[in-house]
Design an enzyme around this catalytic site. Structure first.
Site, PDB file in Angstrom:
ATOM      1  N   ASP A 214     -13.497   4.854  -6.180  1.00 24.18           N
ATOM      2  CA  ASP A 214     -13.220   4.091  -4.970  1.00 24.18           C
ATOM      3  C   ASP A 214     -13.646   2.635  -5.159  1.00 24.18           C
ATOM      4  O   ASP A 214     -14.769   2.360  -5.596  1.00 24.18           O
ATOM      5  CB  ASP A 214     -13.972   4.713  -3.792  1.00 24.18           C
ATOM      6  CG  ASP A 214     -13.691   4.002  -2.485  1.00 24.18           C
ATOM      7  OD1 ASP A 214     -12.512   3.968  -2.081  1.00 24.18           O
ATOM      8  OD2 ASP A 214     -14.646   3.480  -1.876  1.00 24.18           O
ATOM      9  N   GLU A 244      -8.992   3.274  -8.325  1.00 29.50           N
ATOM     10  CA  GLU A 244      -8.211   2.707  -7.226  1.00 29.50           C
ATOM     11  C   GLU A 244      -8.046   1.219  -7.499  1.00 29.50           C
ATOM     12  O   GLU A 244      -9.016   0.459  -7.454  1.00 29.50           O
ATOM     13  CB  GLU A 244      -8.924   2.903  -5.885  1.00 29.50           C
ATOM     14  CG  GLU A 244      -8.189   2.228  -4.735  1.00 29.50           C
ATOM     15  CD  GLU A 244      -9.047   1.994  -3.507  1.00 29.50           C
ATOM     16  OE1 GLU A 244      -8.491   1.574  -2.472  1.00 29.50           O
ATOM     17  OE2 GLU A 244     -10.285   2.206  -3.575  1.00 29.50           O
ATOM     18  N   ASP A 311      -4.277   5.151   2.719  1.00 29.56           N
ATOM     19  CA  ASP A 311      -4.499   3.722   2.961  1.00 29.56           C
ATOM     20  C   ASP A 311      -3.211   2.957   3.230  1.00 29.56           C
ATOM     21  O   ASP A 311      -3.220   1.721   3.248  1.00 29.56           O
ATOM     22  CB  ASP A 311      -5.207   3.091   1.752  1.00 29.56           C
ATOM     23  CG  ASP A 311      -6.680   3.458   1.676  1.00 29.56           C
ATOM     24  OD1 ASP A 311      -7.310   3.612   2.739  1.00 29.56           O
ATOM     25  OD2 ASP A 311      -7.214   3.587   0.558  1.00 29.56           O
TER      26      ASP A 311
END
Length: 464
Positions: A214, A244, A311
């Site tokens: 993350d 990510e 997201d």
């Protein structure tokens, strides 16, 4: 006409080890609070399927995921990415309060072990979210700093600007993206680093198959992720580590910190061409070539390719609610090099704007499913899993016309040409040699191939 030809994916002798299973994988992403709830009605929870709320729970749990693994197996999914499952205070759980504990609303260690075991029985791997740039406001270490200030043994686990520590009116400590409830971690502190890596060992030893990093780009010291990789690989040499990344991802595909990255750049290129029509086929070819150059040949097949996630707005909504365009976008994704990922519910036609609407409860009422899309996603997964060229072939992308792109996948054992037509009318594309339609098994003679409006054709062109 514009074209791109990326180098073969064969690794050089000096290339870092990457898990060999990833190019063959089909991923599926689950947001655990919204996938399936095994428990009964609960007055503290939103009703299942209620309009999603950033601050409220709908009660999805690990038992619910386990009970619905057959849905994933029937689809043909081979890897499952779960957003955070550790104890936290929010429904998204990116505010970790205990790195060693499954969130009680999700279940316990026994539920987790059962999920991993039953997924593995179905040849489905499990990838967890590694959220180590920040923790949650409720983490005991941060709470101790709130109480004891600079006398706390955890004071240097965080970046405190002034005491007393306070979140009101503005945080007196560094955070993730200005969120007061996400205090930033000082991962250079030896005791904190040891604490986090102990957690990594704990869960990797329990049998998971990888980690998604993350916001790794927010970490000032990339040495943390290099050490993280070493810790993981000492336990599971074939664990997948994927970062990510929303921008060009070359920094995260060298194998020093991660194997590859979430391919948001490819997502942008595909949606610009297929949905928004801001670009033509030549630009798509050029952008896929640029992504390949940035990523590097060794990592290209390990990229995690996606069209939406927790997201972003959902694909169906991005496509204006048009099912044909949604299906065309998915078909194109499955034609390209890298491991494709389906966001939960996309296979049955779920829609939703960005957070919180993209995090709605999974629709389990089969009467409301878009079964045409479900059948197509199932067929795409079967087609890809049955084609070595689509899984592991080199990639040549060319523009046939402004509306039609050709994706050639070359492997020593198979060659496949995928013709993608975004136009509202059929297109006729010259093809040679003759081949076989991978979806139907029908012969495709050399000459002109009819590609339906907003459609794609997969042709096996292997010379026999």
């Amino acid at each position: 006409m514009s074209s791109s030809h990326s180098a073969p994916t064969t690794a050089s002798p000096s290339a870092p080890h990457r898990p060999d299973w990833v190019p063959d994988a089909v991923f599926y992403q689950i947001f655990p609070d919204r996938w399936a709830r095994a428990g009964g009605p609960d007055p503290d929870l939103q009703p299942w399927g209620a309009p999603p709320d950033r601050d409220r729970f709908q009660g999805g749990d690990l038992i619910g995921i386990t009970e619905h693994l057959d849905h994933l197996a029937d689809l043909g999914v081979t890897a499952l990415y779960l957003t955070p499952v550790f104890a936290a205070g929010t429904n998204h759980r990116y505010d970790t309060e205990d790195y060693f504990r499954i969130d009680p609303m999700l279940g316990d260690d026994a539920n987790f072990d059962k999920l991993v075991g039953q997924a593995h029985e179905r040849d489905i791997r499990i990838v967890l979210d590694a959220v180590f740039h920040h923790c949650g406001y409720g983490h005991p270490a941060f709470q101790d700093v709130l109480r004891r200030g600079p006398e706390s043994p955890y004071a240097n686990w965080f970046f405190v600007d002034s005491y007393p520590v306070s979140a009101d009116p503005e945080p007196t400590y560094r955070t993730c993206s200005g969120c007061w409830y996400l205090p930033k971690l000082n991962v250079d502190h030896p005791a904190l680093r040891a604490h986090l890596f102990d957690a990594v060992r704990h869960w990797t030893t329990r049998g998971i198959d990888g980690w998604r990093l993350d916001v790794p780009y927010m970490m000032e010291n990339p040495g943390f992720w290099a050490e993280f990789r070493q810790v993981v690989r000492e336990i599971n040499p074939d664990a997948y580590i994927v970062a990510e990344v929303w921008e060009p991802a070359g920094e995260w595909t060298t194998g020093r910190t991660s194997d590859a990255a979430m391919n948001y750049q490819l997502r942008d290129a595909l949606l610009d061409f297929l949905v928004d029509r801001r670009t033509g086929a030549g630009t798509l070819a050029a952008r896929t070539a640029e992504i390949d150059r940035e990523v590097g040949a060794d990592a290209a097949g390990h990229m995690l390719n996606l069209l939406d996630s927790h997201d972003t707005a959902r694909l169906r909504t991005v496509c204006g609610g048009e099912p044909e365009l949604t299906r065309l976008s998915l078909a194109t994704l499955f034609a390209l090099r890298g491991a494709p990922m389906v966001y939960y519910g996309d296979e049955v036609g779920m829609a939703g704007l960005n957070d919180p609407e993209c995090r709605g409860a999974m629709q389990w009422d089969r009467a409301r499913w878009d079964t045409t899309t479900l059948d197509q996603v199932t067929a795409l997964i079967r087609l890809r899993r049955g084609s070595v060229a689509l899984r592991r072939g080199d990639q040549l992308v060319t523009a046939v016309t402004d509306d039609v792109v050709r994706i050639d996948r070359h492997h020593p054992d198979q060659q496949v040409a995928v013709l993608v037509n975004r136009a509202n009318h059929p297109a006729h594309v010259a093809i040679d040699p003759a081949g076989v339609d991978l979806a139907t098994g029908a012969a495709v003679p050399a000459g002109s191939v009819a590609v339906p409006a907003r459609g794609a054709v997969f042709v096996d062109t292997t010379r026999r």
